[in-house]
Design a protein around this motif. Structure first.
Motif, PDB file in Angstrom:
ATOM      1  N   TYR A 198       0.830  -1.208   0.000  1.00  0.00           N
ATOM      2  CA  TYR A 198       0.000   0.000   0.000  1.00  0.00           C
ATOM      3  C   TYR A 198       0.866   1.261   0.000  1.00  0.00           C
ATOM      4  O   TYR A 198       0.623   2.207  -0.748  1.00  0.00           O
ATOM      5  CB  TYR A 198      -0.915  -0.017   1.222  1.00  0.00           C
ATOM      6  N   MET A 199       1.903   1.277   0.848  1.00  0.00           N
ATOM      7  CA  MET A 199       2.766   2.459   0.944  1.00  0.00           C
ATOM      8  C   MET A 199       3.569   2.661  -0.338  1.00  0.00           C
ATOM      9  O   MET A 199       3.787   3.800  -0.770  1.00  0.00           O
ATOM     10  CB  MET A 199       3.709   2.313   2.145  1.00  0.00           C
ATOM     11  N   GLN A 200       4.006   1.582  -0.966  1.00  0.00           N
ATOM     12  CA  GLN A 200       4.713   1.689  -2.242  1.00  0.00           C
ATOM     13  C   GLN A 200       3.812   2.286  -3.319  1.00  0.00           C
ATOM     14  O   GLN A 200       4.249   3.137  -4.108  1.00  0.00           O
ATOM     15  CB  GLN A 200       5.216   0.307  -2.675  1.00  0.00           C
ATOM     16  N   GLN A 201       2.567   1.857  -3.342  1.00  0.00           N
ATOM     17  CA  GLN A 201       1.609   2.402  -4.309  1.00  0.00           C
ATOM     18  C   GLN A 201       1.345   3.880  -4.049  1.00  0.00           C
ATOM     19  O   GLN A 201       1.218   4.667  -4.990  1.00  0.00           O
ATOM     20  CB  GLN A 201       0.299   1.612  -4.240  1.00  0.00           C
ATOM     21  N   GLU A 202       1.273   4.259  -2.762  1.00  0.00           N
ATOM     22  CA  GLU A 202       1.066   5.661  -2.410  1.00  0.00           C
ATOM     23  C   GLU A 202       2.229   6.521  -2.902  1.00  0.00           C
ATOM     24  O   GLU A 202       2.026   7.612  -3.449  1.00  0.00           O
ATOM     25  CB  GLU A 202       0.934   5.794  -0.891  1.00  0.00           C
TER      26      GLU A 202
END
Length: 325
Positions: free
Chosen positions: A174-178
């Protein structure tokens, strides 16, 4: 210009104001109310605040000083520590440190801090959280591996660890996508330019954009290499000492590691990097030294494509115009 030295801690900060031939100190709360009280004592026309880089504790003060139009400088703590040694200081308190920082500012007149954009600030936070999640994931996986060989296993413990691993993996994704979303929305052009270089992928390109504030912090590639910590050191004194030593390692360790890994790919597929690697190996240099040189070349290529606003052309050779024309 009058320099104000500031020593910051989590709850408070001590400011050293010039007074006669020395300094007087005053303590303020490190919150919005305390910072506004401190700012009310300053004049944006004559005052310049100087402080050490102390993680996140200094950024609210920096932010409000920037919004008020008061100059402020952020100094590497190593510089203040070495300056303290030069001045042979034997006392270390918050008040003494604030006075020392003020004296450092008066003597060396540091450049004002360039406050990053809000997008860069958000990306830095996401990067920090992502790094911590990855460390937790590695630690949890290692713990699970250490329990599995035991003859008697606690299934509840194993299930708890497995659930934690699943949760951390989801949060990391999720954080990588953000991060990718913010970079693509705000720095899409720079991202495309950087990834046009063979050896630099989206992850490394994003890290370079964050570290350089969108390539606004540095005037040339050499400054960027020195900041990252991949510049070789040199020791020379008289005729007995003449050493070209290891890299300085002063910058972001994670970014430096990412560049080193990228250099392996670049040494195989990036023509200029491959030639650099082979040339140094042919001269008898070790593989590690040659790879550091490739990492430096990647930094120069990255800086060049962004500042010229042109995609990288593999094997491109610049030609100087004929001076006779």
């Amino acid at each position: 210009m009058t320099y104000i030295g500031i020593d910051i801690s989590k709850a408070t900060f001590v400011a050293a104001f010039p007074h006669g031939k020395g300094y007087r100190t005053e303590t303020f709360q490190n919150n919005a109310k305390g910072i506004r009280k401190f700012i009310s004592k300053l004049d944006h026309a004559i005052h310049h605040c100087v402080m050490e880089a102390t993680g996140n504790y200094c950024f609210l003060l920096l932010y409000l000083l920037d919004k008020t139009g008061i100059r402020a400088s952020l100094i590497n703590p190593k510089k203040i520590k070495n300056y303290s040694r030069v001045m042979m200081s034997v006392t270390k308190t918050d008040s003494k440190d604030a006075c020392l920082i003020a004296d450092f500012g008066e003597r060396f007149k540091p450049e004002p801090y360039k406050f990053p954009s809000e997008q860069i600030m958000l990306l830095k936070q996401k990067k920090t959280v992502l790094r911590q999640l990855q460390k937790q994931l590695t630690a949890t996986k290692n713990l699970l591996s250490s329990l599995e060989p035991l003859p008697v296993k606690d299934k509840k413990c194993l299930n708890s660890l497995k659930q934690t691993i699943t949760f951390l993996e989801k949060q990391i994704k999720y954080m990588q996508q953000e991060m990718e979303t913010v970079v693509t929305d705000v720095f899409d052009k720079q991202l495309k330019l950087l990834t046009s270089i063979k050896g630099i992928g989206v992850t490394l390109a994003t890290a370079l954009i964050i570290a350089t504030g969108g390539f606004t912090y540095f005037e040339n590639a050499k400054q960027l290499s020195r900041f990252i910590g991949i510049c070789p050191t040199i020791e020379q004194s008289g005729t007995s000492i003449n050493i070209r030593g290891h890299i300085n390692r002063n910058g972001d360790e994670t970014l430096r590691s990412m560049l080193y890994v990228a250099a392996w790919s670049a040494s195989q597929h990036n023509k200029a990097c491959k030639e650099c690697y082979q040339r140094l190996r042919g001269k008898g240099k070790s593989g590690k030294v040659a790879m550091i040189a490739v990492a430096n070349k990647l930094v120069r290529q990255a800086f060049a494509v962004v500042t010229s606003n042109k995609s990288y052309i593999d094997g491109f050779v610049s030609t100087k115009p004929d001076s006779a024309l």
